[in-house]
Design a protein around this motif. Structure first.
Motif, PDB file in Angstrom:
ATOM      1  N   ARG A 129       0.817  -1.215   0.000  1.00  0.00           N
ATOM      2  CA  ARG A 129       0.000   0.000   0.000  1.00  0.00           C
ATOM      3  C   ARG A 129       0.854   1.270   0.000  1.00  0.00           C
ATOM      4  NH1 ARG A 129      -4.291  -2.713   3.317  1.00  0.00           N
ATOM      5  NH2 ARG A 129      -6.126  -2.764   1.951  1.00  0.00           N
ATOM      6  N   ASP A 130       2.091   1.190   0.488  1.00  0.00           N
ATOM      7  CA  ASP A 130       2.947   2.368   0.523  1.00  0.00           C
ATOM      8  C   ASP A 130       3.840   2.489  -0.708  1.00  0.00           C
ATOM      9  OD1 ASP A 130       4.486   0.187   1.050  1.00  0.00           O
ATOM     10  OD2 ASP A 130       5.538   1.030   2.774  1.00  0.00           O
ATOM     11  N   SER A 131       3.601   1.688  -1.715  1.00  0.00           N
ATOM     12  CA  SER A 131       4.424   1.753  -2.925  1.00  0.00           C
ATOM     13  C   SER A 131       4.057   2.977  -3.752  1.00  0.00           C
ATOM     14  CB  SER A 131       4.249   0.483  -3.758  1.00  0.00           C
ATOM     15  OG  SER A 131       2.919   0.364  -4.214  1.00  0.00           O
ATOM     16  N   THR A 132       5.047   3.532  -4.432  1.00  0.00           N
ATOM     17  CA  THR A 132       4.861   4.673  -5.325  1.00  0.00           C
ATOM     18  C   THR A 132       5.537   4.365  -6.653  1.00  0.00           C
ATOM     19  OG1 THR A 132       6.878   5.771  -4.551  1.00  0.00           O
ATOM     20  CG2 THR A 132       4.829   6.248  -3.357  1.00  0.00           C
ATOM     21  N   LEU A 133       5.431   5.301  -7.575  1.00  0.00           N
ATOM     22  CA  LEU A 133       6.100   5.122  -8.867  1.00  0.00           C
ATOM     23  C   LEU A 133       7.617   5.142  -8.713  1.00  0.00           C
ATOM     24  CD1 LEU A 133       3.831   7.318 -11.172  1.00  0.00           C
ATOM     25  CD2 LEU A 133       3.929   4.831 -11.051  1.00  0.00           C
ATOM     26  N   LEU A 134       8.112   5.811  -7.685  1.00  0.00           N
ATOM     27  CA  LEU A 134       9.557   5.810  -7.442  1.00  0.00           C
ATOM     28  C   LEU A 134      10.034   4.449  -6.961  1.00  0.00           C
ATOM     29  CD1 LEU A 134       9.997   9.282  -5.700  1.00  0.00           C
ATOM     30  CD2 LEU A 134      10.712   8.654  -8.002  1.00  0.00           C
ATOM     31  N   THR A 135       9.320   3.847  -6.011  1.00  0.00           N
ATOM     32  CA  THR A 135       9.694   2.508  -5.552  1.00  0.00           C
ATOM     33  C   THR A 135       9.506   1.476  -6.651  1.00  0.00           C
ATOM     34  OG1 THR A 135       7.468   2.128  -4.663  1.00  0.00           O
ATOM     35  CG2 THR A 135       9.100   3.107  -3.183  1.00  0.00           C
ATOM     36  N   ALA A 136       8.511   1.688  -7.507  1.00  0.00           N
ATOM     37  CA  ALA A 136       8.308   0.767  -8.629  1.00  0.00           C
ATOM     38  C   ALA A 136       9.473   0.821  -9.609  1.00  0.00           C
ATOM     39  CB  ALA A 136       7.001   1.109  -9.349  1.00  0.00           C
ATOM     40  N   GLU A 137       9.995   2.012  -9.858  1.00  0.00           N
ATOM     41  CA  GLU A 137      11.142   2.158 -10.752  1.00  0.00           C
ATOM     42  C   GLU A 137      12.354   1.399 -10.204  1.00  0.00           C
ATOM     43  OE1 GLU A 137      12.896   4.483 -14.159  1.00  0.00           O
ATOM     44  OE2 GLU A 137      10.903   3.859 -13.538  1.00  0.00           O
ATOM     45  N   THR A 138      12.609   1.552  -8.920  1.00  0.00           N
ATOM     46  CA  THR A 138      13.739   0.847  -8.306  1.00  0.00           C
ATOM     47  C   THR A 138      13.531  -0.664  -8.334  1.00  0.00           C
ATOM     48  OG1 THR A 138      14.071   2.744  -6.844  1.00  0.00           O
ATOM     49  CG2 THR A 138      15.137   0.678  -6.222  1.00  0.00           C
ATOM     50  N   THR A 139      12.308  -1.108  -8.084  1.00  0.00           N
ATOM     51  CA  THR A 139      12.010  -2.542  -8.064  1.00  0.00           C
ATOM     52  C   THR A 139      12.216  -3.173  -9.430  1.00  0.00           C
ATOM     53  OG1 THR A 139      10.398  -2.191  -6.285  1.00  0.00           O
ATOM     54  CG2 THR A 139      10.234  -4.239  -7.531  1.00  0.00           C
ATOM     55  N   LEU A 195       1.664  13.906  -7.607  1.00  0.00           N
ATOM     56  CA  LEU A 195       2.051  12.734  -8.391  1.00  0.00           C
ATOM     57  C   LEU A 195       2.362  11.521  -7.516  1.00  0.00           C
ATOM     58  CD1 LEU A 195       4.304  14.403 -11.117  1.00  0.00           C
ATOM     59  CD2 LEU A 195       1.865  13.893 -11.207  1.00  0.00           C
ATOM     60  N   LEU A 196       2.742  11.759  -6.257  1.00  0.00           N
ATOM     61  CA  LEU A 196       3.012  10.627  -5.375  1.00  0.00           C
ATOM     62  C   LEU A 196       1.751   9.856  -5.015  1.00  0.00           C
ATOM     63  CD1 LEU A 196       5.733  11.933  -2.884  1.00  0.00           C
ATOM     64  CD2 LEU A 196       5.988  10.195  -4.655  1.00  0.00           C
ATOM     65  N   THR A 197       0.576  10.441  -5.248  1.00  0.00           N
ATOM     66  CA  THR A 197      -0.667   9.719  -4.981  1.00  0.00           C
ATOM     67  C   THR A 197      -0.955   8.654  -6.029  1.00  0.00           C
ATOM     68  OG1 THR A 197      -2.001  11.341  -6.202  1.00  0.00           O
ATOM     69  CG2 THR A 197      -1.620  11.762  -3.869  1.00  0.00           C
ATOM     70  N   ILE A 198      -0.324   8.742  -7.207  1.00  0.00           N
ATOM     71  CA  ILE A 198      -0.580   7.773  -8.282  1.00  0.00           C
ATOM     72  C   ILE A 198       0.098   6.454  -7.924  1.00  0.00           C
ATOM     73  CG2 ILE A 198      -0.330   7.290 -10.736  1.00  0.00           C
ATOM     74  CD1 ILE A 198      -0.235  10.271 -11.241  1.00  0.00           C
ATOM     75  N   LYS A 199      -0.660   5.383  -7.916  1.00  0.00           N
ATOM     76  CA  LYS A 199      -0.151   4.066  -7.546  1.00  0.00           C
ATOM     77  C   LYS A 199       0.360   3.308  -8.772  1.00  0.00           C
ATOM     78  CE  LYS A 199      -0.876   4.552  -3.235  1.00  0.00           C
ATOM     79  NZ  LYS A 199       0.259   4.625  -2.311  1.00  0.00           N
ATOM     80  N   PRO A 200       1.431   2.518  -8.589  1.00  0.00           N
ATOM     81  CA  PRO A 200       1.968   1.763  -9.733  1.00  0.00           C
ATOM     82  C   PRO A 200       1.145   0.548 -10.115  1.00  0.00           C
ATOM     83  CG  PRO A 200       3.230   1.270  -7.760  1.00  0.00           C
ATOM     84  CD  PRO A 200       2.250   2.340  -7.378  1.00  0.00           C
TER      85      PRO A 200
END
Length: 672
Positions: A450-460, A625-630
Motif C-alpha cells: 500500500r505504501d508503494s509509489t512510482l519511485l519505488t516501482a522504478e527501483t524494483t 504525483l506521489l498519490t498515483i499508484k503503480p
C-alpha cells in the motif's frame, strides 16, 4: 444525602431513570397537531393524544434503540442487578451514588455521528461483525448465545435480518458523511487524489466496478458499483464520476491520475479522462512470465483474478503463496487445457507433479517414507505443494518446496522402489527456474504494497532486470526481454517528473545513460508538463478567488458610499475604512489568474538544483504525483473481500448490501 425524585417532563418514559425520547426526535407543531421528526432517519411521526408510545416503538423497531436498556447502562459498572429498595436514605446513598440513579440532563437533539461511532454502541459492533468478521445477518436473530451476550451488555437485538441490515446501512451513511467532510477538508488544504479501479464478476454473474481514492498518506475504498449491461468506456466514466460526485469529488478538478490494468476498455477510459493513466506494473510482470513460459495460442485469454483455484493445494502453513490474493494479483488462463508450458520445461514439471501426487495420494508413503526423512533433516513436518497449472506463482511454490526437500525425496523414492528419479541435470534446471522466477515473485509483492509509489516501482523493476542479467541463463534472458517490453508499455512521463523532483542529480545521470527502457524526458518537457498541471488545478482556485475579490471591492464601494453620505464619521469609523482599503489592495495582488507559471517553475527548478530545496509549486506537484499508484491491486483486494462476502452461504445479498459491506470492511480495516 437525600435524593429528590426527578420531575416528569414532557416525553419522558414511565420510569424515572429512563431517557427522554426527545433525545432522538425534534418537535414539529403545525396548527393543532404535533409531529416528531426522527434525527436518525428524518422520518416524521404523528403524536396522538400526547402519547409517545409510537416514538418508542419507532426507535426500537427501526433503530434497535430500547430506552429501558439504555437507562440500565447508567448503573454502576460491575453491578449484577439494580440496588434493592431500602427505606433508609443513608443506606441508599452509600450503595449507589446520585449520578447512578439520576441521569444528567441531555439536550433535546444528539449528534448522530457520535451516537453511531461509539466503540461500545450496538450499531458499530453489529456493523463490524457483519463487514469485518463475516457474520451473517440472520445469525443475530437465530443465535441464542449471541443474543444473550448482547443482552448482558444492555442491548436488545432485533428479531429480523432486515432490521440488522438497516442498522448496517445507517452506520454506513454516518461513515460516508464523515468521509465527505474529510475530503472537503483535504481539498481546502490544496490536496489532490488519484484513483484505482477494476471490474469483477460475482458468483451470481453480476458485474461490479470497485473504485478506490488514494491520498498521499492513505486510501479510501468507495465500495462496489453495479454494472448493468455492456460496460463501455463512456459508461465506465459515467459510473466513476457519479460515485465521486456522491462523495463530493470531481474527476476534473480533484483527480491527478488513475491506475488500471491493460484491458482495452481501461486504456480507452484513460484516453477520454483528463487525468494521467498508469497501467498496472504487477500485471506487466505477470504477462512477461506468461509470454515466456507458456505456449502462445490464439484461443488463450488472459484475465486477472484472485479467486483461489480448487485444484491447487496450498493449504500448507509454511507457504506464503496462499496469501497472495491479499497482497498482490495473479494471472489466470481461462482455458486450463491450453495452459501448457514451453517444451523446455513442460516434461520436467510433469515429472515433478507426478512425484508430488505420488506422496499426496498415499498417506502410507507420505508418513512412513517421506516425512521420516523430512523430520530428520528439518526437525519439523513439511508437506509437498501441488501447483495450479494456470498460475506460475503456485508453480514456483511447488518447485521451491521440492528443491528444498530434494534429498528427502530421493531417499523416499528409493525406499518405495519408484521408477521416478531426478538426475543432477534436472535438479539444475529446476534451480535455474527458481532463480529466474523468484525476483518476479518478490517484485510483485513489493509493488503491491500500500505504501508503494512510482519511485519505488522504478527501483524494483531495475532490481529485477539486474538480477536476471546476473543469472545469465537462456530463461533469464528471455524473461528480461519480455519484461523490458512490458515496462515500455506502462512507463509514462510522470515517473520522470518524480525522479527529477526526488533527486535532480540522479535524474541527470539517468538522462545521460540513454537507456531505451528507462528513458528520461528532457528537462524542457518536464517543465511544460508541470506547467499544465499547475494551470489545470489552479483554474478553479482562481475563479473562486476572483469572486472573493469582487465581494471585497463591493464592500469597499459600499463603505465609500457610506463615507460620502455621512460626513460626521468618528475617528474609529474612518480608521476602519482605511484598513479595508489597504486590505483590498493586498488581496488584489494575490490573484493568480494571470501568473506566468513557466517563469515561476524556471526559478524554482534553478533554486532546487542549486540549493536542494523544493519551492511551493514543485512541492505541490510532487505531492500530487506521489498519490498515483503503480498497480491497481487495491481493487483486487476489494474483489478478494467481495468474494469472501458473496460466498455460497451468503449468495442472496443485494447490490446495495454488498456495496455497503465492502465499504465498511475497508473502513474497519483502516482503524487497526
Amino acid at each position: 444525602m437525600s435524593l429528590s425524585k426527578p420531575s416528569k417532563n414532557e416525553g419522558t418514559c414511565s420510569r424515572d431513570s429512563e431517557i427522554t425520547v426527545w433525545n432522538y426526535f425534534k418537535k414539529q407543531q403545525k396548527d393543532k397537531s404535533v409531529n416528531a421528526e426522527c434525527t436518525l432517519c428524518s422520518n416524521i411521526l404523528k403524536i396522538s393524544k400526547g402519547s409517545y408510545k409510537g416514538l418508542k416503538t419507532h426507535l426500537q423497531t427501526k433503530h434497535c434503540i430500547d430506552l429501558s436498556f439504555e437507562s440500565s447502562q447508567l448503573k454502576r459498572p460491575g453491578s449484577d442487578s439494580s440496588p434493592k429498595p431500602s427505606t433508609s436514605k443513608t443506606v441508599l446513598a452509600e450503595s449507589v451514588s446520585e449520578e447512578d440513579i439520576i441521569p444528567k440532563k441531555k439536550s433535546k437533539t444528539i449528534d448522530i455521528g457520535s451516537y453511531f461511532k461509539k466503540e461500545n454502541s450496538m450499531e458499530m459492533m453489529v456493523s463490524r461483525m457483519v463487514c469485518k468478521d463475516g457474520v451473517p445477518l440472520s445469525l443475530f436473530c437465530t443465535s441464542a448465545d449471541l443474543r444473550y451476550l448482547f443482552s448482558k451488555s444492555g442491548f436488545k437485538l432485533p428479531n429480523s435480518p432486515n432490521t440488522i441490515r438497516s442498522i448496517v446501512l445507517n452506520f454506513a451513511n454516518t461513515v460516508k458523511a464523515d468521509l465527505i467532510i474529510e475530503f472537503e477538508y483535504l481539498k481546502k488544504q490544496g490536496k489532490r487524489f488519484s484513483l484505482s479501479f477494476d471490474e469483477w464478476t460475482s458468483q451470481k454473474n453480476h458485474r461490479y466496478l470497485n473504485l478506490n481514492v488514494h491520498h498521499k498518506e492513505k486510501h479510501f475504498n468507495l465500495g462496489l458499483i453495479r454494472i448493468h449491461g455492456s460496460c463501455t468506456a463512456e459508461h465506465t466514466i459515467n459510473l466513476i464520476e457519479n460515485r465521486l460526485k456522491s462523495f463530493g469529488l470531481d474527476s476534473d478538478t480533484d483527480i491527478i491520475g488513475m491506475s488500471t490494468d491493460g484491458a482495452s476498455v481501461m486504456v480507452k477510459v484513460g484516453k477520454l479522462m483528463k487525468c494521467y493513466q498508469q497501467l498496472c506494473y504487477a500485471h506487466g510482470l505477470q504477462l512477461a512470465v506468461i509470454d515466456v513460459l507458456y505456449k502462445k495460442r490464439e484461443e488463450d485469454s488472459i484475465m486477472p483474478t484472485t479467486t483461489p483455484d480448487s485444484d491447487s493445494d496450498t493449504d500448507d502453513e509454511d507457504t506464503t503463496d496462499d496469501t497472495l490474493g491479499e497482497q498482490g494479483v495473479s494471472v489466470t488462463i481461462t482455458d486450463p487445457s491450453s495452459a501448457e508450458l514451453i517444451p523446455r520445461y513442460d516434461d520436467l514439471l510433469q515429472k515433478v507433479r507426478k512425484v508430488v501426487q505420488l506422496f499426496k495420494r498415499s498417506p502410507t508413503k507420505y508418513d512412513i517414507y517421506l516425512q521420516k526423512y523430512v523430520k530428520e533433516d528439518t526437525g519439523k513436518e513439511l508437506s509437498l505443494i501441488l501447483d495450479c497449472r494456470t498460475r506460475w506463482n503456485s508453480l514456483l511454490a511447488m518447485i521451491e518446496r521440492v528443491y528444498k526437500l530434494k534429498v528427502c525425496i530421493d531417499k523416499a523414492l528409493i525406499d518405495i522402489g519408484s521408477d521416478l528419479k531426478f538426475n543432477d541435470l534436472e535438479w539444475s534446471r529446476i534451480k535455474d527456474l527458481i532463480d529466474s522466477l523468484q525476483p518476479f515473485k518478490l517484485a510483485v509483492e513489493t509493488l503491491c504494497r500500500r505504501d508503494s509509489t512510482l519511485l519505488t516501482a522504478e527501483t524494483t523493476l531495475k532490481f529485477v532486470l539486474e538480477k536476471l542479467l546476473t543469472y545469465d541463463t537462456a530463461l533469464s534472458t528471455d524473461l528480461s526481454e519480455a519484461l523490458h517490453a512490458r515496462i515500455k508499455e506502462r512507463r509514462t512521463i510522470v515517473t520522470g517528473i518524480l525522479i527529477y523532483l526526488q533527486n535532480p542529480k540522479k535524474y541527470q545521470e539517468d538522462l545521460n545513460r540513454a537507456e531505451n527502457t528507462f528513458t528520461m524526458p528532457k528537462k524542457k518537457d518536464i517543465r511544460l508538463e508541470m506547467k499544465k498541471i499547475l494551470e489545470r488545478f489552479n483554474q478553479d482556485n482562481n475563479s473562486d478567488k476572483s469572486v472573493e475579490l469582487v465581494d471585497v471591492e463591493e464592500t469597499v464601494e459600499k463603505s465609500l458610499d457610506l463615507e460620502s453620505l455621512e460626513k460626521d464619521l468618528t475617528l474609529q469609523e474612518e480608521l476602519k475604512l482605511k484598513i479595508q482599503q489597504e486590505m483590498t489592495s493586498y488581496n488584489t495582488i494575490q490573484n493568480k489568474k494571470n501568473m506566468d507559471f513557466d517563469k515561476i517553475l524556471k526559478k524554482e527548478m534553478t533554486a532546487f538544483e542549486s540549493e536542494g530545496v523544493r519551492g511551493e509549486y514543485l512541492s505541490a506537484i510532487n505531492d500530487y504525483l506521489l498519490t498515483i499508484k503503480p498497480t491497481s491491486v487495491e481493487a483486487e483486494r476489494a474483489f478478494s473481500a467481495a468474494g469472501y462476502i458473496c460466498s455460497s452461504i451468503r449468495s442472496r445479498l443485494g447490490d446495495d448490501t454488498i456495496n455497503t459491506i465492502c465499504f465498511l470492511r475497508s473502513f474497519f480495516q483502516s482503524k487497526k
